[in-house]
Motif scaffolding. Structure first.
Motif: not given
Length: 273
Positions: A1-24
């Protein structure tokens, strides 16, 4: 299982993807799947999701996200009077049928096969958008009758296999028959609604009981990723609609083409790199 810090980073990446997908979703009338599928593929890989189901899970999760973003985009475009409602009504059976066929194919096709389908279609559409010429027009009016129904099924099937809402293919289809790109973009948001709703059911069925799926998954849909991205995308989508109506036809085509080209190259690297 990845470290918590890495999971948080990926959660932020997914949130950023949400912004991009909404714009698209707003700009191109698509559900954002063309950006979300590659992002999900990387994130699920880091979480040690087996390669045999990783692409399937990425596509199914993307399809689930397309439902609310497409509805949001459709209502925004419809208020501007840009949607071809007659075309949507004529595809009320054809598009969902194609989405169901896609889920049946997804149940048996390999991960590499799904990625190659994604790349092939995206590259063809990107090249047409980037090097579009008036002489490339197929006709001056959209087909009717059986030809129109076949087009709807094909768009629904290929979009379901790519994890997109149909905007990629419908934009190309409508503009090939002389329809304005802005009308094609607006109508594509409605196409996404008709494809994604049955697509959810299909990908749940296709992945039911599959081994190696991460927590929070039902079939080939991961609801944790859906919950992270949907709220952000819903807020951002109307901004994309405003941008779409302020851009020229050529700006929309070039932007769309470059975007698809980059996504295609990224998947080719994942297959052959």
């Amino acid at each position: 299982m990845p470290p918590i810090a890495d999971l948080v980073l990926f959660a932020i990446a997914l949130a950023a993807a949400g912004v991009v997908s909404g714009l698209l979703a707003g700009i191109f009338g698509i559900g954002g799947g063309a950006i979300l599928v590659p992002v999900f593929y990387q994130v699920f890989g880091y979480l040690d999701v087996p390669d045999a189901v990783r692409m399937h899970l990425s596509i199914g999760t993307s399809i689930a996200i397309i439902v609310p973003t497409s509805i949001r985009s459709y209502t925004s475009h419809r208020k501007r009077g840009a949607v071809d409602t007659a075309l949507l009504k004529s595809w009320i059976v054809a598009l969902p049928l194609g989405a169901v066929l896609a889920s049946v194919i997804a149940a048996v096709i390999s991960s590499v096969g799904l990625r190659l389908v994604f790349v092939a279609i995206a590259l063809l559409v990107a090249l047409r958008m980037l090097f579009n010429r008036e002489s490339w027009r197929v006709g001056d009016t959209l087909p009717t009758g059986l030809a129109n129904q076949i087009a709807g099924v094909v768009i629904g099937t290929l979009s379901g296999l790519m994890g997109i809402g149909g905007g990629v293919l419908n934009n190309t289809y409508m503009t090939s028959f002389g329809r304005p790109i802005h009308q094609a973009v607006a109508t594509s948001s409605g196409v996404g609604v008709l494809i994604s709703i049955p697509g959810i059911i299909g990908y749940v069925w296709a992945g039911w009981g599959a081994a190696g799926l991460p927590p929070g998954s039902t079939g080939f849909i991961n609801w944790i990723a859906v919950a992270l991205i949907v709220p952000i995308a819903l807020v951002v989508t109307p901004w994309g609609v405003k941008l779409a109506h302020s851009m020229s036809k050529r700006q929309l085509e070039v932007g769309f083409g470059v975007f698809l080209l980059l996504v295609s190259l990224r998947f080719l690297v994942s297959i052959y790199g």
